[in-house]
Write an enzyme that holds these catalytic residues in place. Sequence first.
Site, PDB file in Angstrom:
ATOM      1  N   GLU A 256      23.164  43.381  30.363  1.00  0.00           N
ATOM      2  CA  GLU A 256      23.761  44.519  31.065  1.00  0.00           C
ATOM      3  C   GLU A 256      25.034  44.840  30.316  1.00  0.00           C
ATOM      4  O   GLU A 256      26.023  44.113  30.429  1.00  0.00           O
ATOM      5  CB  GLU A 256      24.081  44.151  32.523  1.00  0.00           C
ATOM      6  N   CYS A 295      31.079  49.360  35.165  1.00  0.00           N
ATOM      7  CA  CYS A 295      30.061  49.743  34.177  1.00  0.00           C
ATOM      8  C   CYS A 295      29.365  51.034  34.582  1.00  0.00           C
ATOM      9  O   CYS A 295      28.802  51.731  33.744  1.00  0.00           O
ATOM     10  CB  CYS A 295      29.043  48.620  34.043  1.00  0.00           C
TER      11      CYS A 295
HETATM   12  P1  NAP Z   1      33.065  40.804  27.133  1.00  0.00           P
HETATM   13  O1  NAP Z   1      34.349  40.653  26.422  1.00  0.00           O
HETATM   14  O2  NAP Z   1      31.862  41.122  26.326  1.00  0.00           O
HETATM   15  O3  NAP Z   1      32.864  39.433  27.919  1.00  0.00           O
HETATM   16  C1  NAP Z   1      31.799  39.277  28.808  1.00  0.00           C
HETATM   17  C2  NAP Z   1      31.524  37.805  29.019  1.00  0.00           C
HETATM   18  O4  NAP Z   1      31.047  37.233  27.808  1.00  0.00           O
HETATM   19  C3  NAP Z   1      32.752  36.983  29.415  1.00  0.00           C
HETATM   20  O5  NAP Z   1      32.368  36.032  30.363  1.00  0.00           O
HETATM   21  C4  NAP Z   1      33.161  36.325  28.116  1.00  0.00           C
HETATM   22  O6  NAP Z   1      33.850  35.130  28.304  1.00  0.00           O
HETATM   23  C5  NAP Z   1      31.799  36.060  27.514  1.00  0.00           C
HETATM   24  N1  NAP Z   1      31.791  35.873  26.070  1.00  0.00           N
HETATM   25  C6  NAP Z   1      32.480  36.554  25.141  1.00  0.00           C
HETATM   26  N2  NAP Z   1      32.151  36.105  23.911  1.00  0.00           N
HETATM   27  C7  NAP Z   1      31.239  35.126  24.083  1.00  0.00           C
HETATM   28  C8  NAP Z   1      30.523  34.270  23.202  1.00  0.00           C
HETATM   29  N3  NAP Z   1      30.674  34.348  21.886  1.00  0.00           N
HETATM   30  N4  NAP Z   1      29.678  33.362  23.732  1.00  0.00           N
HETATM   31  C9  NAP Z   1      29.503  33.274  25.061  1.00  0.00           C
HETATM   32  N5  NAP Z   1      30.151  34.069  25.953  1.00  0.00           N
HETATM   33  C10 NAP Z   1      31.011  34.974  25.467  1.00  0.00           C
HETATM   34  O7  NAP Z   1      33.144  41.907  28.262  1.00  0.00           O
HETATM   35  P2  NAP Z   1      34.282  42.129  29.375  1.00  0.00           P
HETATM   36  O8  NAP Z   1      35.506  42.652  28.699  1.00  0.00           O
HETATM   37  O9  NAP Z   1      34.407  40.928  30.249  1.00  0.00           O
HETATM   38  O10 NAP Z   1      33.635  43.266  30.271  1.00  0.00           O
HETATM   39  C11 NAP Z   1      33.775  44.645  30.012  1.00  0.00           C
HETATM   40  C12 NAP Z   1      32.469  45.197  29.476  1.00  0.00           C
HETATM   41  O11 NAP Z   1      31.395  44.812  30.312  1.00  0.00           O
HETATM   42  C13 NAP Z   1      32.457  46.707  29.474  1.00  0.00           C
HETATM   43  O12 NAP Z   1      31.950  47.139  28.231  1.00  0.00           O
HETATM   44  C14 NAP Z   1      31.506  47.088  30.603  1.00  0.00           C
HETATM   45  O13 NAP Z   1      30.835  48.290  30.433  1.00  0.00           O
HETATM   46  C15 NAP Z   1      30.569  45.934  30.610  1.00  0.00           C
HETATM   47  N6  NAP Z   1      29.967  45.764  31.944  1.00  0.00           N
HETATM   48  C16 NAP Z   1      28.641  46.050  32.114  1.00  0.00           C
HETATM   49  C17 NAP Z   1      28.067  45.898  33.362  1.00  0.00           C
HETATM   50  C18 NAP Z   1      26.602  46.212  33.591  1.00  0.00           C
HETATM   51  O14 NAP Z   1      26.079  45.852  34.644  1.00  0.00           O
HETATM   52  N7  NAP Z   1      25.927  46.859  32.662  1.00  0.00           N
HETATM   53  C19 NAP Z   1      28.823  45.453  34.431  1.00  0.00           C
HETATM   54  C20 NAP Z   1      30.170  45.165  34.217  1.00  0.00           C
HETATM   55  C21 NAP Z   1      30.730  45.325  32.972  1.00  0.00           C
HETATM   56  P3  NAP Z   1      35.450  35.015  28.110  1.00  0.00           P
HETATM   57  O15 NAP Z   1      36.056  35.876  29.150  1.00  0.00           O
HETATM   58  O16 NAP Z   1      35.718  33.583  28.293  1.00  0.00           O
HETATM   59  O17 NAP Z   1      35.738  35.520  26.726  1.00  0.00           O
END
Ligand code: NAP
Length: 515
Positions: A256, A295
């Site tokens: 997602e 999102c």
């Molecule tokens: P993110 O930086 O991609 O992080 C998401 C999750 O992935 C966090 O728990 C992060 O952990 C983890 N993560 C990052 N790098 C990783 C790796 N190499 N290995 C394993 N886990 C890893 O996203 P975000 O800033 O939290 O969220 C914002 C984004 O999410 C936006 O682009 C939004 O559109 C999207 N979003 C989508 C939905 C949907 O349902 N489609 C819903 C909500 C948000 P850490 O925090 O520990 O780095």
Amino acid sequence: MRTLKSHVSGKWHEASTDLVPLFDPCSEEQIAQASSTGVDFAAALEYARSQGGPALRELSFIQRGELLMGMSKALHAHREELIQLSLKNTGATRKDAKFDLDGATGTLSYYAYLAKEIGDLKLLRDGDGEALGRSAKFWGQHVRVPLHGAALHVNAFNFPAWGFSEKAACAFLAGMPVITKPATSTALVTERCVEIIVEAGLLPPGVLSLICGRTGDLISRLGSQDVLAFTGSAATALKLRRRENLLASSVRVNIEADSLNAAVLGPDVESGSETWGLFIRDVVREITQKAGQKCTAVRRILVPEPHAEAVQEALVDSLERVVTGNPADSTVTMGPLATAHQLEDAIQGVAELRQDAQLIYGTGERVSGAGNPPGKGYFFAPTLLCAGDSSRSDSVHSREVFGPVATILPYDASASEAARLVALGGGCLVTSLYSDQRDWVGEWIAAGASWSGRLYLGSLKMAEQALGSGIALPNSFHGGPGRAGGGGELGGLRGLHLYTQAIALQGSRSMIERL
Ligand code: NAP
């Protein structure tokens, strides 16, 4: 300083090294720290698979539903405490925090209700059976059975309660144990949710584990009966989905990711009409709710050229009434962005959008927050832009600014042109159409529906009961094609597909029906 703990192999683990700070986004003060250093990920995964999985699979759907209802009630009983934590850690207003928490408890109780509907069964029937031979003696029936591994849930920072609960609800009902990993920056709320559930002794050992901090070597240990369900940015999703072990073992991966959702005003909707009012209210809510950190928030506003000026005026009029500031101040209606990184990214993102669009409202810079010391806090005002040439506005169709920011895109009023512009976003979680003309909506759907996972059809007849385009209801499919990740969650029993294997049973009708 409070250190967030992980809950693995049935025990709490507190790390003492590699600690990452968590901040209050209004005061910018550190409020906690988190790290998963020292977690034995191999043992944690094995514990979930070997203890939690069998315990859940022993239970009927009704019994699993009772677990979900227990979780929902336990979280609801701590609602006020969790709201306060959310205010502190995410900068959400009280209303936004309730949206996250009530969404969490509501989704858990919805799946508990679905469990009752399925009944006292362990196999999930998938459609109706049919005769495969000359008579009904040789019978075929599809069923779904839970995978025998564990589900790793990696969540985004914006919905620390709902994100955890909506994924867990589907996995538990399907019969799979969960290892949940919240985004570190807002993990305080998820950690407390898990603590409440563990303290209440609601779940058998190994059914729910929590990782606060990095996932270590956990993802590389996932195998063919495990699941990885990820919510977050497209960039992280790309890194994760191409891991060799996931590809080699065909591990179920659900993504997602981000989405440039569009709200499209139909050419029939006149200024001042009820459908117009619904459109303006929805768009303003989608820009400002959770400071646009959703999102499903509207990023692109498609408006027929003759209406562009009136829409601009109506939106600015509403946005001027938004008070950005510290949610502790009773006049505040929109809080800060959750982290310093989100603030930097929003500033950078608006600068990129301005290459193709004119700034109509907002500053594109950090602002001071009402009720907060000047110069402190990750505040960013609601921001509206208008594209010069909707077809050539590459940045507007490709750059997600994860904040209270949206861009008006004037179009020529034809359904096919509106659909073409929405498709330039590469795949959306939700597109909202506002029109009372069935033919126009039908034409739009034929031209562009496949680019969105959900279509919200705003019209006069539903305006009174409409919940808004940004709510991911458990009854409805949540996910989207292309850049939105190509995944699918929720949608009633569809949400269980990720965690179950479809089996075509072929045999005697009487045996299959008894099973
Ligand atoms: P993110 O930086 O991609 O992080 C998401 C999750 O992935 C966090 O728990 C992060 O952990 C983890 N993560 C990052 N790098 C990783 C790796 N190499 N290995 C394993 N886990 C890893 O996203 P975000 O800033 O939290 O969220 C914002 C984004 O999410 C936006 O682009 C939004 O559109 C999207 N979003 C989508 C939905 C949907 O349902 N489609 C819903 C909500 C948000 P850490 O925090 O520990 O780095």
